[in-house]
Design a protein around this motif. Sequence first.
Motif, PDB file in Angstrom:
ATOM      1  N   LYS A  40       0.001  -2.727  -4.858  1.00  0.00           N
ATOM      2  CA  LYS A  40      -1.254  -3.480  -4.792  1.00  0.00           C
ATOM      3  C   LYS A  40      -2.156  -3.145  -5.972  1.00  0.00           C
ATOM      4  O   LYS A  40      -2.724  -4.037  -6.610  1.00  0.00           O
ATOM      5  CB  LYS A  40      -1.978  -3.177  -3.476  1.00  0.00           C
ATOM      6  CG  LYS A  40      -3.267  -3.938  -3.305  1.00  0.00           C
ATOM      7  CD  LYS A  40      -3.908  -3.605  -1.968  1.00  0.00           C
ATOM      8  CE  LYS A  40      -5.193  -4.364  -1.759  1.00  0.00           C
ATOM      9  NZ  LYS A  40      -5.796  -4.040  -0.453  1.00  0.00           N
ATOM     10  N   ALA A  41      -2.286  -1.867  -6.286  1.00  0.00           N
ATOM     11  CA  ALA A  41      -3.144  -1.444  -7.402  1.00  0.00           C
ATOM     12  C   ALA A  41      -2.618  -1.963  -8.731  1.00  0.00           C
ATOM     13  O   ALA A  41      -3.394  -2.408  -9.585  1.00  0.00           O
ATOM     14  CB  ALA A  41      -3.263   0.079  -7.428  1.00  0.00           C
ATOM     15  N   LEU A  42      -1.305  -1.934  -8.927  1.00  0.00           N
ATOM     16  CA  LEU A  42      -0.729  -2.424 -10.175  1.00  0.00           C
ATOM     17  C   LEU A  42      -0.893  -3.936 -10.296  1.00  0.00           C
ATOM     18  O   LEU A  42      -1.256  -4.446 -11.357  1.00  0.00           O
ATOM     19  CB  LEU A  42       0.745  -2.032 -10.283  1.00  0.00           C
ATOM     20  CG  LEU A  42       1.448  -2.452 -11.585  1.00  0.00           C
ATOM     21  CD1 LEU A  42       0.715  -1.930 -12.816  1.00  0.00           C
ATOM     22  CD2 LEU A  42       2.887  -1.984 -11.577  1.00  0.00           C
ATOM     23  N   GLY A  85      -2.676   5.341 -13.131  1.00  0.00           N
ATOM     24  CA  GLY A  85      -3.645   5.222 -12.044  1.00  0.00           C
ATOM     25  C   GLY A  85      -3.231   4.287 -10.928  1.00  0.00           C
ATOM     26  O   GLY A  85      -3.729   4.385  -9.810  1.00  0.00           O
ATOM     27  N   ALA A  86      -2.323   3.387 -11.223  1.00  0.00           N
ATOM     28  CA  ALA A  86      -1.869   2.431 -10.210  1.00  0.00           C
ATOM     29  C   ALA A  86      -0.725   3.059  -9.436  1.00  0.00           C
ATOM     30  O   ALA A  86       0.422   3.001  -9.846  1.00  0.00           O
ATOM     31  CB  ALA A  86      -1.433   1.125 -10.870  1.00  0.00           C
ATOM     32  N   THR A  87      -1.051   3.675  -8.334  1.00  0.00           N
ATOM     33  CA  THR A  87      -0.046   4.421  -7.571  1.00  0.00           C
ATOM     34  C   THR A  87       0.632   3.580  -6.494  1.00  0.00           C
ATOM     35  O   THR A  87       1.575   4.044  -5.867  1.00  0.00           O
ATOM     36  CB  THR A  87      -0.684   5.664  -6.917  1.00  0.00           C
ATOM     37  OG1 THR A  87      -1.754   5.242  -6.075  1.00  0.00           O
ATOM     38  CG2 THR A  87      -1.194   6.627  -7.987  1.00  0.00           C
ATOM     39  N   THR A  88       0.138   2.350  -6.300  1.00  0.00           N
ATOM     40  CA  THR A  88       0.739   1.461  -5.299  1.00  0.00           C
ATOM     41  C   THR A  88       0.991   0.092  -5.939  1.00  0.00           C
ATOM     42  O   THR A  88       0.351  -0.263  -6.936  1.00  0.00           O
ATOM     43  CB  THR A  88      -0.200   1.252  -4.094  1.00  0.00           C
ATOM     44  OG1 THR A  88      -1.378   0.559  -4.543  1.00  0.00           O
ATOM     45  CG2 THR A  88      -0.567   2.565  -3.427  1.00  0.00           C
ATOM     46  N   ASP A 114       0.797  -1.220   0.000  1.00  0.00           N
ATOM     47  CA  ASP A 114       0.000   0.000   0.000  1.00  0.00           C
ATOM     48  C   ASP A 114       0.832   1.274   0.000  1.00  0.00           C
ATOM     49  O   ASP A 114       0.285   2.367   0.151  1.00  0.00           O
ATOM     50  CB  ASP A 114      -0.959  -0.009   1.197  1.00  0.00           C
ATOM     51  CG  ASP A 114      -2.006  -1.111   1.058  1.00  0.00           C
ATOM     52  OD1 ASP A 114      -2.569  -1.257  -0.045  1.00  0.00           O
ATOM     53  OD2 ASP A 114      -2.244  -1.844   2.036  1.00  0.00           O
ATOM     54  N   GLU A 122      -3.239  -5.776  -8.982  1.00  0.00           N
ATOM     55  CA  GLU A 122      -4.649  -6.044  -9.256  1.00  0.00           C
ATOM     56  C   GLU A 122      -4.983  -5.754 -10.723  1.00  0.00           C
ATOM     57  O   GLU A 122      -5.717  -6.516 -11.372  1.00  0.00           O
ATOM     58  CB  GLU A 122      -5.541  -5.222  -8.332  1.00  0.00           C
ATOM     59  CG  GLU A 122      -5.504  -5.720  -6.896  1.00  0.00           C
ATOM     60  CD  GLU A 122      -6.257  -4.814  -5.927  1.00  0.00           C
ATOM     61  OE1 GLU A 122      -6.666  -3.691  -6.313  1.00  0.00           O
ATOM     62  OE2 GLU A 122      -6.413  -5.232  -4.761  1.00  0.00           O
ATOM     63  N   ALA A 123      -4.436  -4.651 -11.263  1.00  0.00           N
ATOM     64  CA  ALA A 123      -4.695  -4.297 -12.661  1.00  0.00           C
ATOM     65  C   ALA A 123      -4.099  -5.326 -13.617  1.00  0.00           C
ATOM     66  O   ALA A 123      -4.735  -5.710 -14.604  1.00  0.00           O
ATOM     67  CB  ALA A 123      -4.144  -2.912 -12.947  1.00  0.00           C
ATOM     68  N   VAL A 168      -3.723   2.613 -16.735  1.00  0.00           N
ATOM     69  CA  VAL A 168      -3.403   1.630 -15.697  1.00  0.00           C
ATOM     70  C   VAL A 168      -2.121   2.046 -14.987  1.00  0.00           C
ATOM     71  O   VAL A 168      -2.052   2.074 -13.762  1.00  0.00           O
ATOM     72  CB  VAL A 168      -3.254   0.211 -16.286  1.00  0.00           C
ATOM     73  CG1 VAL A 168      -2.636  -0.740 -15.273  1.00  0.00           C
ATOM     74  CG2 VAL A 168      -4.600  -0.305 -16.752  1.00  0.00           C
TER      75      VAL A 168
END
Length: 87
Positions: free
Chosen positions: A73-75, A68-71, A33, A77-78, A65
């Motif tokens: 976890k976000a990357l 927008g994926a700043t963490t 995170d 998941e994408a 992607v």
Amino acid sequence: MSADRFTLADLKRILLEGAGADEEVDLDGDILDQGFEALGYESLALLETGGRIEREYDITLDDSVLSGATTPKALIEAVNAQLAVST
């Protein structure tokens, strides 16, 4: 290499191969995170990381992607969402 899942270990490996690591940052800690900037990875490093992910996993990531994926976890998941669509 094509795989069904993209993991934190995969991301760490690709980050280190493409952009190295800031000596001040411990990628072995709880980084899911934390923001990429706090981890020492700027937008250029993330573009390189995205390109490596696309080539290695045979997928295409929209520019949104990566921006927008700043963490981590976000990357992750994408990438996994894209892998699910590609299979």
